[in-house]
Design a protein around this motif. Structure first.
Motif, PDB file in Angstrom:
ATOM      1  N   GLN A   2      29.670  14.295  56.112  1.00 12.86           N
ATOM      2  CA  GLN A   2      29.426  15.741  56.123  1.00 12.86           C
ATOM      3  C   GLN A   2      30.492  16.421  56.987  1.00 12.86           C
ATOM      4  O   GLN A   2      30.863  15.917  58.047  1.00 12.86           O
ATOM      5  CB  GLN A   2      28.039  16.042  56.690  1.00 12.86           C
ATOM      6  N   GLU A  67      36.940  22.315  62.374  1.00 13.28           N
ATOM      7  CA  GLU A  67      36.097  21.564  61.437  1.00 13.28           C
ATOM      8  C   GLU A  67      35.895  20.161  61.975  1.00 13.28           C
ATOM      9  O   GLU A  67      36.843  19.535  62.476  1.00 13.28           O
ATOM     10  CB  GLU A  67      36.755  21.520  60.060  1.00 13.28           C
ATOM     11  N   GLU A  98      28.120  24.396  56.725  1.00 10.85           N
ATOM     12  CA  GLU A  98      28.574  23.160  56.113  1.00 10.85           C
ATOM     13  C   GLU A  98      29.747  23.465  55.195  1.00 10.85           C
ATOM     14  O   GLU A  98      29.715  24.435  54.424  1.00 10.85           O
ATOM     15  CB  GLU A  98      27.453  22.500  55.321  1.00 10.85           C
ATOM     16  N   ALA A  99      30.802  22.671  55.299  1.00 10.83           N
ATOM     17  CA  ALA A  99      31.984  22.893  54.474  1.00 10.83           C
ATOM     18  C   ALA A  99      31.685  22.499  53.036  1.00 10.83           C
ATOM     19  O   ALA A  99      31.456  21.338  52.740  1.00 10.83           O
ATOM     20  CB  ALA A  99      33.153  22.074  55.011  1.00 10.83           C
ATOM     21  N   ARG A 100      31.667  23.466  52.151  1.00 11.10           N
ATOM     22  CA  ARG A 100      31.409  23.222  50.734  1.00 11.10           C
ATOM     23  C   ARG A 100      32.594  23.630  49.858  1.00 11.10           C
ATOM     24  O   ARG A 100      32.526  23.543  48.639  1.00 11.10           O
ATOM     25  CB  ARG A 100      30.154  23.981  50.295  1.00 11.10           C
ATOM     26  N   THR A 101      33.639  24.113  50.491  1.00  7.21           N
ATOM     27  CA  THR A 101      34.864  24.473  49.786  1.00  7.21           C
ATOM     28  C   THR A 101      36.038  23.841  50.530  1.00  7.21           C
ATOM     29  O   THR A 101      35.892  23.358  51.654  1.00  7.21           O
ATOM     30  CB  THR A 101      35.052  25.998  49.723  1.00  7.21           C
ATOM     31  N   SER A 102      37.190  23.867  49.928  1.00  4.02           N
ATOM     32  CA  SER A 102      38.381  23.301  50.560  1.00  4.02           C
ATOM     33  C   SER A 102      39.259  24.415  51.107  1.00  4.02           C
ATOM     34  O   SER A 102      39.074  25.586  50.792  1.00  4.02           O
ATOM     35  CB  SER A 102      39.167  22.468  49.545  1.00  4.02           C
ATOM     36  N   ASP A 241      31.899  29.309  52.040  1.00  2.35           N
ATOM     37  CA  ASP A 241      30.999  28.172  52.263  1.00  2.35           C
ATOM     38  C   ASP A 241      29.541  28.621  52.259  1.00  2.35           C
ATOM     39  O   ASP A 241      28.674  27.920  51.733  1.00  2.35           O
ATOM     40  CB  ASP A 241      31.326  27.499  53.594  1.00  2.35           C
ATOM     41  N   ARG A 242      29.270  29.780  52.836  1.00  2.00           N
ATOM     42  CA  ARG A 242      27.894  30.300  52.825  1.00  2.00           C
ATOM     43  C   ARG A 242      27.463  30.644  51.403  1.00  2.00           C
ATOM     44  O   ARG A 242      26.326  30.398  51.002  1.00  2.00           O
ATOM     45  CB  ARG A 242      27.788  31.532  53.731  1.00  2.00           C
ATOM     46  N   ALA A 244      28.595  29.284  48.656  1.00  8.28           N
ATOM     47  CA  ALA A 244      28.427  28.049  47.897  1.00  8.28           C
ATOM     48  C   ALA A 244      27.110  27.366  48.237  1.00  8.28           C
ATOM     49  O   ALA A 244      26.536  26.650  47.413  1.00  8.28           O
ATOM     50  CB  ALA A 244      29.585  27.099  48.184  1.00  8.28           C
ATOM     51  N   ALA A 245      26.609  27.600  49.457  1.00 11.69           N
ATOM     52  CA  ALA A 245      25.352  26.977  49.882  1.00 11.69           C
ATOM     53  C   ALA A 245      24.133  27.766  49.425  1.00 11.69           C
ATOM     54  O   ALA A 245      23.019  27.243  49.435  1.00 11.69           O
ATOM     55  CB  ALA A 245      25.322  26.834  51.398  1.00 11.69           C
TER      56      ALA A 245
END
Length: 264
Positions: A2, A67, A98-102, A241-242, A244-245
């Protein structure tokens, strides 16, 4: 594995901590909070922490980013609170996702800065700002490893405004006192190569308008993120990221209930 992205500050006297000082304090906080860190391979393993575009020593900041990589999943907000409790006051962990993108570093394309100029009247500051923004180029010099380097400080500045301390207090709050008269400069600077720093802009103001504050300017970064060319604003780099979550409308609780009733 994670990945968690954190936003932190440098406030008060802690603005004078170097990036290495912060690294040491943060790694101690990771150990105190018993964070399940992922480590690099090799003879000298170290925790996987990626820092992005840290502010220079001596400048305050409300928008520093890093990160971390974890071996076990953790709730970002609970992790933020634990780390914040373990950090010195002034180095505050204020946001976590939580990092959900690059590409976090790729979204840090500009910064919003505030400079407090004690001993400078707002009128003198406005005249200097007008001269700076009217110029096509403003050449300044900075000492580099290979000697003095000359470059343009004007092209990277997307906007520059002068305010009184009272009017500036109505906007985003920086790490500064507001009980004395002074000029406040607000500027948006694109991240270019070579990097143009707030002190370079001050050098440019001195070059075009002979503006020389009697005491060193107090500099604070208010925001850092992706520069929106249409609006001239700097957006939150953690917003993707928010988003995407966030749960999809198609699978929200109400939608699922409605679908179940339709199939009954």
């Amino acid at each position: 594995m994670q990945r968690i992205r954190l936003r932190y500050t440098k406030r008060g006297r802690l603005r004078f901590t170097s990036h290495r000082d912060f690294q040491r304090a943060f790694e101690r906080a990771l150990r105190r909070a018993e964070v399940p860190m992922a480590y690099s391979a090799g003879f000298t393993p170290h925790p996987k922490v990626s820092y992005a575009n840290a502010a220079p020593t001596g400048t305050g900041s409300e928008a520093e980013y890093l990160e971390i990589a974890l071996t076990d999943a953790r709730d970002p907000e609970k992790l933020r609170a634990l780390l914040d409790e373990s950090m010195p006051a002034g180095l505050d962990i204020i946001d976590a996702v939580e990092a959900r993108t690059s590409g976090l570093a790729d979204r840090l394309t500009a910064s919003v800065w505030e400079m407090r100029l004690d001993g400078v009247s707002p009128e003198d500051a406005r005249r200097a700002v007008d001269a700076f923004t009217a110029a096509e180029t403003v050449e300044v010099q900075r000492k580099a490893k290979n000697g003095m380097r000359t470059f343009d400080a004007r092209g990277a500045v997307a906007s520059l405004e002068a305010h009184s301390a009272q009017s500036a207090a109505d906007g985003p709050q920086a790490d500064r006192p507001t009980d004395q008269a002074c000029a406040i400069l607000r500027l948006v600077v694109r991240h270019v190569t070579p990097a143009v720093r707030p002190d370079d802009v001050l050098s440019g103001l001195r070059a075009v308008a002979d503006l020389a504050p009697p005491v060193p300017a107090a500099v604070t970064r208010l925001a850092q993120g992706l520069f929106d060319e249409e609006t001239g604003t700097v957006t939150d780099p953690l917003a993707p990221d928010r988003e995407a979550a966030a749960p999809s409308p198609e699978i929200s609780g109400d939608s699922a209930t409605a679908a179940a009733k339709a199939l009954a």
